[in-house]
Design an enzyme around this catalytic site. Structure first.
Site, PDB file in Angstrom:
ATOM      1  N   ASP A   1      22.881  24.180  -5.574  1.00 18.70           N
ATOM      2  CA  ASP A   1      24.181  24.797  -5.806  1.00 18.70           C
ATOM      3  C   ASP A   1      24.711  25.388  -4.507  1.00 18.70           C
ATOM      4  OD1 ASP A   1      22.094  26.788  -6.060  1.00 18.70           O
ATOM      5  OD2 ASP A   1      23.622  28.190  -6.778  1.00 18.70           O
TER       6      ASP A   1
ATOM      7  N   GLU B   1      20.922  29.442  -7.341  1.00 20.58           N
ATOM      8  CA  GLU B   1      20.470  30.405  -6.334  1.00 20.58           C
ATOM      9  C   GLU B   1      21.627  31.234  -5.807  1.00 20.58           C
ATOM     10  OE1 GLU B   1      19.208  32.139  -2.497  1.00 20.58           O
ATOM     11  OE2 GLU B   1      20.880  30.763  -2.867  1.00 20.58           O
TER      12      GLU B   1
END
Length: 385
Positions: free
Chosen positions: A76, A140
């Site tokens: 991400d 994250e």
């Protein structure tokens, strides 16, 4: 058809991942892409999604093998920001003058591509007596409640385990190889709400001013020396990040004031000990001023240290062999998912130069992607030697 015996290309994989618009919390196709390539290389791949957060667990070798080396990372990315300010398509993976541009180019699709390529080559060319694990999250950059945490929870329930783990976050300040992380400071945020009595500014004795009370509290907190550093950590820091009243009138003492502080703390403290200190200070100011002060604390991670030893020696030796640089052992910087992995197994971090992460025109030097793969491959060979 691709040659199954050809080395995995981390540059092409980085580009393919950048073209997946995986802005948190969107998966964007990145984990599907990795799962397909890893499965073709003999990895058993499992999606470990939780509460809509996408995660991928890939293992080559036997479950729970005592000689299991793991990599952790995320696909991400943070939002693009002002797309018009970019000189390249943020999801185009354009290569220009030896640099690849795109959101996630540094943080950390290149790192994921490098360790995935290294793992695929390693198990194909020198199948180890043990297992190789890739634990990759899509959460994250967000709240991180259902990312690596979810993967570790699932591993505990299903008997999966790593004996050691390397997180591939960018760690180098200036040159590839100049720094690795053997720990991180803890991070916590405290939000204060001071409630007094509203009144006319010409008659302050008839009011209880929450702004004055909050200013007194913030001054005491910011002026306090938390420590002078420890053996492996710099000094802890406290920053006042906002003081707000929302009061548009210059002649009204407001009834309420809010403030927030962020603390980055070393191993001289814990989230609990600092929370106790904050509560004592806020209660003291409340008693002095007659203003009620409420506090809400969020600890996003405790400080931790993987003491210098076999794991850090292995990584440092691989870095030196490939780059000629001896990495400094550091605990600097913000937080990473290593703060969760450390409860599972020894963990260190090593990755690329992170200067452009989260910036407009985020980019990675193409040659460094291949160099990072070579370092990771050497680490695997050393671990299973």
């Amino acid at each position: 058809m691709p040659d199954p015996h050809a080395p995995a290309d981390p540059v092409a994989l980085t580009a393919a991942l950048i073209r997946c618009p995986s802005v948190t919390p969107m998966e964007g196709g990145a984990l599907d892409l990795l799962a397909a390539q890893l499965a073709a290389a003999g990895f058993a791949c499992t999606r470990v999604d939780r509460n809509g957060t996408p995660n991928l667990y890939a293992r080559w070798g036997d479950k729970g093998h005592p000689r299991t080396f793991g990599f952790n990372g995320h696909t991400d990315v943070v939002p693009v920001g002002d797309a018009a300010a970019w000189t390249a398509d943020p999801f185009g993976a354009e290569i220009r003058d030896g640099w690849m541009y795109g959101r996630g180019a540094t943080d950390m699709k290149s790192g994921v591509a490098a360790f995935a390529a290294a793992a695929m080559d390693f198990v194909r060319d020198t199948p180890p007596d043990g297992a190789v694990v890739l634990a990759i999250t899509g959460d994250e950059e967000g709240e991180a409640t259902d990312g690596t945490r979810a993967l570790l929870d699932w591993m505990a329930r299903t008997g999966e385990a790593m004996a050691a783990c390397l997180v591939g976050e960018p760690t180098c300040p200036e040159t590839l190889g100049d720094m690795m992380k053997i720990g991180r400071r803890g991070s916590m945020t405290a939000r204060f709400t001071a409630r007094g009595v509203q009144g006319h500014s010409a008659y302050p004795h008839r009011a209880k001013n929450p702004v004055s009370a909050m200013a007194r509290l913030m001054d005491r907190l910011a002026g306090h020396e938390l420590d002078r550093g420890t053996d492996h950590f710099d000094t802890s820091t406290l920053a006042v990040t906002t003081i707000d009243t929302g009061n548009p009138a210059n002649n009204v003492i407001p009834a309420e004031c809010r403030a927030t502080v962020n603390i980055r703390f070393n191993d001289a403290h814990s989230g609990a000990s600092l929370t106790d200190w904050l509560r004592v200070e806020s209660d003291r100011v409340a008693a002095e001023t007659g203003v009620e002060i409420a506090m809400k604390v969020t600890v996003s991670g405790e400080s931790f240290l993987t003491p210098p030893g076999p794991l850090s020696d292995l990584v440092a030796a691989a870095v030196r062999a490939e780059t000629g640089v001896v990495p400094a052992l550091s605990t600097s910087g913000g937080t990473s998912d290593a703060r969760f992995v450390k409860d599972h197994c020894p963990v260190v971090e090593f990755g690329l130069v992170g200067k452009t992460m989260h910036q407009v025109d985020e980019r990675v030097e193409v040659a460094q992607i291949a160099a990072l793969k070579a370092i990771y491959l050497r680490i695997l060979r050393g671990w299973f030697a």
